[in-house]
Motif scaffolding. Sequence first.
Motif, PDB file in Angstrom:
ATOM      1  N   PHE A 139      45.902  38.990  39.653  1.00 65.12           N
ATOM      2  CA  PHE A 139      47.278  39.467  39.780  1.00 65.12           C
ATOM      3  C   PHE A 139      47.433  40.957  39.468  1.00 65.12           C
ATOM      4  N   VAL A 140      46.525  41.498  38.658  1.00 66.42           N
ATOM      5  CA  VAL A 140      46.630  42.935  38.365  1.00 66.42           C
ATOM      6  C   VAL A 140      45.627  43.746  39.190  1.00 66.42           C
ATOM      7  N   GLY A 141      45.026  43.092  40.178  1.00 64.89           N
ATOM      8  CA  GLY A 141      44.041  43.808  41.002  1.00 64.89           C
ATOM      9  C   GLY A 141      42.729  44.013  40.271  1.00 64.89           C
ATOM     10  N   GLY A 142      42.507  43.218  39.239  1.00 62.14           N
ATOM     11  CA  GLY A 142      41.247  43.294  38.497  1.00 62.14           C
ATOM     12  C   GLY A 142      40.172  42.414  39.125  1.00 62.14           C
ATOM     13  N   VAL A 143      38.967  42.504  38.576  1.00 64.94           N
ATOM     14  CA  VAL A 143      37.834  41.758  39.120  1.00 64.94           C
ATOM     15  C   VAL A 143      37.355  40.751  38.065  1.00 64.94           C
ATOM     16  N   PRO A 144      37.541  39.440  38.308  1.00 67.54           N
ATOM     17  CA  PRO A 144      36.999  38.481  37.337  1.00 67.54           C
ATOM     18  C   PRO A 144      35.481  38.403  37.482  1.00 67.54           C
ATOM     19  N   LEU A 145      34.776  38.663  36.393  1.00 71.25           N
ATOM     20  CA  LEU A 145      33.314  38.513  36.410  1.00 71.25           C
ATOM     21  C   LEU A 145      33.015  37.230  35.644  1.00 71.25           C
ATOM     22  N   THR A 146      32.595  36.197  36.368  1.00 67.89           N
ATOM     23  CA  THR A 146      32.428  34.907  35.693  1.00 67.89           C
ATOM     24  C   THR A 146      31.042  34.782  35.080  1.00 67.89           C
ATOM     25  N   PHE A 147      31.002  34.167  33.918  1.00 67.51           N
ATOM     26  CA  PHE A 147      29.723  33.843  33.269  1.00 67.51           C
ATOM     27  C   PHE A 147      29.702  32.335  33.038  1.00 67.51           C
ATOM     28  N   ALA A 148      28.524  31.737  33.232  1.00 71.30           N
ATOM     29  CA  ALA A 148      28.430  30.273  33.183  1.00 71.30           C
ATOM     30  C   ALA A 148      28.341  29.769  31.747  1.00 71.30           C
ATOM     31  N   LEU A 149      29.024  28.655  31.493  1.00 75.11           N
ATOM     32  CA  LEU A 149      28.863  27.931  30.232  1.00 75.11           C
ATOM     33  C   LEU A 149      27.964  26.741  30.558  1.00 75.11           C
ATOM     34  N   ARG A 150      26.731  26.779  30.031  1.00 70.92           N
ATOM     35  CA  ARG A 150      25.767  25.749  30.415  1.00 70.92           C
ATOM     36  C   ARG A 150      25.550  24.742  29.294  1.00 70.92           C
ATOM     37  N   GLU A 151      25.333  23.510  29.723  1.00 71.14           N
ATOM     38  CA  GLU A 151      25.146  22.422  28.753  1.00 71.14           C
ATOM     39  C   GLU A 151      23.978  22.724  27.821  1.00 71.14           C
ATOM     40  N   LYS A 152      22.899  23.285  28.379  1.00 74.20           N
ATOM     41  CA  LYS A 152      21.720  23.541  27.542  1.00 74.20           C
ATOM     42  C   LYS A 152      22.008  24.572  26.439  1.00 74.20           C
ATOM     43  N   ASN A 153      23.051  25.354  26.593  1.00 71.58           N
ATOM     44  CA  ASN A 153      23.448  26.319  25.543  1.00 71.58           C
ATOM     45  C   ASN A 153      24.655  25.821  24.749  1.00 71.58           C
ATOM     46  N   GLY A 154      24.908  24.530  24.811  1.00 75.24           N
ATOM     47  CA  GLY A 154      26.072  23.981  24.110  1.00 75.24           C
ATOM     48  C   GLY A 154      27.377  24.517  24.691  1.00 75.24           C
ATOM     49  N   PHE A 155      27.346  24.885  25.961  1.00 74.88           N
ATOM     50  CA  PHE A 155      28.516  25.446  26.670  1.00 74.88           C
ATOM     51  C   PHE A 155      29.032  26.732  26.016  1.00 74.88           C
ATOM     52  N   LEU A 156      28.115  27.458  25.371  1.00 65.51           N
ATOM     53  CA  LEU A 156      28.438  28.799  24.871  1.00 65.51           C
ATOM     54  C   LEU A 156      27.884  29.801  25.876  1.00 65.51           C
ATOM     55  N   PRO A 157      28.450  31.002  25.945  1.00 62.66           N
ATOM     56  CA  PRO A 157      27.900  31.983  26.895  1.00 62.66           C
ATOM     57  C   PRO A 157      26.527  32.472  26.466  1.00 62.66           C
ATOM     58  N   ASP A 158      25.776  32.923  27.449  1.00 64.20           N
ATOM     59  CA  ASP A 158      24.474  33.513  27.193  1.00 64.20           C
ATOM     60  C   ASP A 158      24.724  35.033  27.102  1.00 64.20           C
ATOM     61  N   PHE A 159      24.466  35.624  25.928  1.00 64.39           N
ATOM     62  CA  PHE A 159      24.796  37.047  25.743  1.00 64.39           C
ATOM     63  C   PHE A 159      23.997  37.953  26.676  1.00 64.39           C
ATOM     64  N   ALA A 160      22.772  37.530  27.044  1.00 64.14           N
ATOM     65  CA  ALA A 160      21.976  38.349  27.970  1.00 64.14           C
ATOM     66  C   ALA A 160      22.697  38.429  29.317  1.00 64.14           C
ATOM     67  N   GLU A 161      23.291  37.293  29.712  1.00 67.24           N
ATOM     68  CA  GLU A 161      24.021  37.263  30.989  1.00 67.24           C
ATOM     69  C   GLU A 161      25.275  38.151  30.903  1.00 67.24           C
ATOM     70  N   LEU A 162      25.950  38.093  29.747  1.00 69.97           N
ATOM     71  CA  LEU A 162      27.139  38.940  29.564  1.00 69.97           C
ATOM     72  C   LEU A 162      26.757  40.416  29.625  1.00 69.97           C
ATOM     73  N   GLU A 163      25.643  40.761  28.960  1.00 69.59           N
ATOM     74  CA  GLU A 163      25.160  42.155  28.975  1.00 69.59           C
ATOM     75  C   GLU A 163      24.911  42.609  30.415  1.00 69.59           C
ATOM     76  N   ALA A 164      24.244  41.734  31.184  1.00 71.24           N
ATOM     77  CA  ALA A 164      23.903  42.100  32.567  1.00 71.24           C
ATOM     78  C   ALA A 164      25.181  42.303  33.393  1.00 71.24           C
ATOM     79  N   LEU A 165      26.170  41.446  33.181  1.00 68.28           N
ATOM     80  CA  LEU A 165      27.432  41.575  33.938  1.00 68.28           C
ATOM     81  C   LEU A 165      28.117  42.898  33.613  1.00 68.28           C
ATOM     82  N   VAL A 166      28.131  43.233  32.321  1.00 66.40           N
ATOM     83  CA  VAL A 166      28.811  44.454  31.885  1.00 66.40           C
ATOM     84  C   VAL A 166      28.104  45.686  32.456  1.00 66.40           C
TER      85      VAL A 166
END
Length: 391
Positions: A139-166
């Motif tokens: 709605f604000v013309g922003g870009v959603p960058l999605t990161f997966a919540l995976r069962e093997k990580n207890g549905f917590l984000p993987d910080f390496a993946e977040l770093e790569a997205l950023v």
Amino acid sequence: MTDMFDTTERLKKLPPYLFARIDKIKQEEIKKGRKLTALGIGDPDLPTPQFVIDRLTAAAKRPANHQYPSYWGMIEFRKAVARWYQSRFNVEINPESEVLSLIGSKEGIAHIPLAFVNPGEAVLVPDPGYPVYSAATHFVGGVPLTFALREKNGFLPDFAELEALVKKGPRARLLFLNYPNNPTSASASIEFFKEVVAFAKKHQIIVCHDNAYSEIFYDGKKQPSFLEAPGAKDVGCEFHSLSKTFNMTGWRVGFVVGHAKIIDGLAQVKTNIDSGIFNAVQEAGIEALDRYEPFCTELRAIYQKRRDVLIPALQKSGLACKLPDATFYAWARLPEGKKSEDFVLDLIRTKGIVSTPGNGFGAAGEGYVRFTLCSDIAILKQVAEQLQASL
Ligand SMILES: Cc1ncc(COP(=O)(O)O)c(C=O)c1O
């Protein structure tokens, strides 16, 4: 000729309404005379406590409450929030500058990108997740960058993946997180929140933690506030709702607490959009927060009994489903190769049980189905019996 009713690009960017097909099948079954069991929607079936209703009734009669409320929310309400934060989380909040009343937490979540995200800037969004995070970004013309919540990580984000997205994407301004989590029912620890704080400080990203389910927990496993992590208030805010904690989804009252500049930014947006919450509803909210116990302990006991009926039944029926520590959701993994939507439609047609397909919360939710505990235990026992017969 141009179509005068053509909707905006930002509306068109929203994902297709996945539930349309499910609604159609539901209607077909109802026409056939079938009574459906609704385990799809996260809306408490239990009533708002009487003491909250009584306070509203009295407050509604006072003429002073009939005028425009304050944009920030009544100071008495914000003080009640600060008292509750102190007693529940041992976190100190300045009611003057660090709390804002919201017309339900959804409203604040939907508006915060207007304060901090410029067109083309990014927002980090969990997948699966509450769909409002990415809709509000579009709605604000922003870009959603999605990161997966995976069962093997207890549905917590993987910080390496977040770093790569950023590193790869446009400048990220906000990070949405939500624990206890909808839809996966996963919990997070203060240790995890400490890592979030470090990540946010390193990349100068505002953390928006959605804590709508903090009070629906089981076996005495109290769920933390993001603000309990040292330094969290320097980088973030936390959204709360009275909706689930006090069976008040219809009342539309919530709040956000956090860094004064974040609160101020959102307040500036809201000042230009809405005119606050009916003071009588805020008074009722004060009553709720001040009389949080023993009401919430009793509420949790009800959900826990329901959880202990439904989850073992799902497990016995061949679904992989962990007993949740919090939230009123069961997040069940389907047998390999089975599609979420097909499963949900089959379950409606064969047993009249309505659930929610996991991919409705994002691509990473494919292969999962969400059931809610928002039904009476007698109904859940029936569901358990129905599930005993093979799916
Ligand atoms: C994760 C999450 N956040 C926020 C909300 C919004 O709740 P409300 O606007 O009623 O406070 C919901 C509602 O279902 C939710 O599931």
